[in-house]
Motif scaffolding. Structure first.
Motif: not given
Length: 191
Positions: A38-40, A52-56, A182-184
């Motif tokens: 997802g995004i962070t 900024n947006s990051g990742g997970e 927010l993840s899928v």
């Protein structure tokens, strides 16, 4: 040797994902797994940097209790909080340059979730996790921050059609590393 190890791993995984329990008149799997990404978004207002947006990314293995709408899980994840900031240029001309700072946490978590409408096609859940995180920085950190920390991680989400999970999560550990995600996720062996 590698073929034998892979075969044994597949056998254990198959047995693991096929175990079932009966809860509330429904047949449920005792164990299930999940792979997610997802995004962070950073929660810290760190030193005036721009967020900024990051990742997970990560995976989780959960145990479903037979008589309670509760599960417990063991999760590994990597999450990041990304920023940009203006750094003064030293020397003739002066001015500023824009630099990136990425604060990442890799951690192992224990989660507990309460599942509303367990076994249905739409199953909301609330949970909380506690974890051990390894914090470090990429790119250009403002100061040396590499160390380990405890992480508190509440979450809420919904499981759809027994195989898709949408999760909103917070990771609270240290300044610069806090984030909301927010993840899928894709469930393996659910229901």
């Amino acid at each position: 040797m590698k073929k034998i190890a892979i075969r044994e791993l597949l056998i254990v995984l198959t047995v693991f994902l096929m175990g079932s329990v009966v809860g509330n008149g429904q047949i449920l799997k005792s164990f299930e797994g999940e792979v997610f990404g997802g995004i962070t978004v950073p929660l810290s207002n760190a030193y005036g940097m721009n967020k900024n947006s990051g990742g997970e990314i990560g995976f989780e293995v959960r145990y479903n209790f037979a008589k309670l709408p509760v599960d417990v899980g063991l999760q590994w994840k990597w999450t990041s909080s990304c920023y940009t900031f203006q750094d003064p240029i030293v020397g003739p001309g002066g001015g500023y340059q824009e630099l990136d700072a990425t604060y990442q946490t890799k951690g192992l978590f224990i989660y507990g979730d309460y599942n509303f409408r367990r076994g249905k096609k739409v199953c909301p859940f609330l949970g909380v996790g506690l974890g051990y995180g390894v914090n470090n920085t990429l790119d250009f950190p403002l100061y040396e921050v590499d160390r380990n920390t405890a992480v508190f991680a509440p979450r809420a989400g919904v499981e759809l059609w027994h195989f898709l999970r949408l999760t909103a999560n917070m990771n609270i550990s240290r300044n610069c590393f806090h984030n909301a995600t927010l993840s899928v996720g894709f469930v393996l062996g659910g229901k």
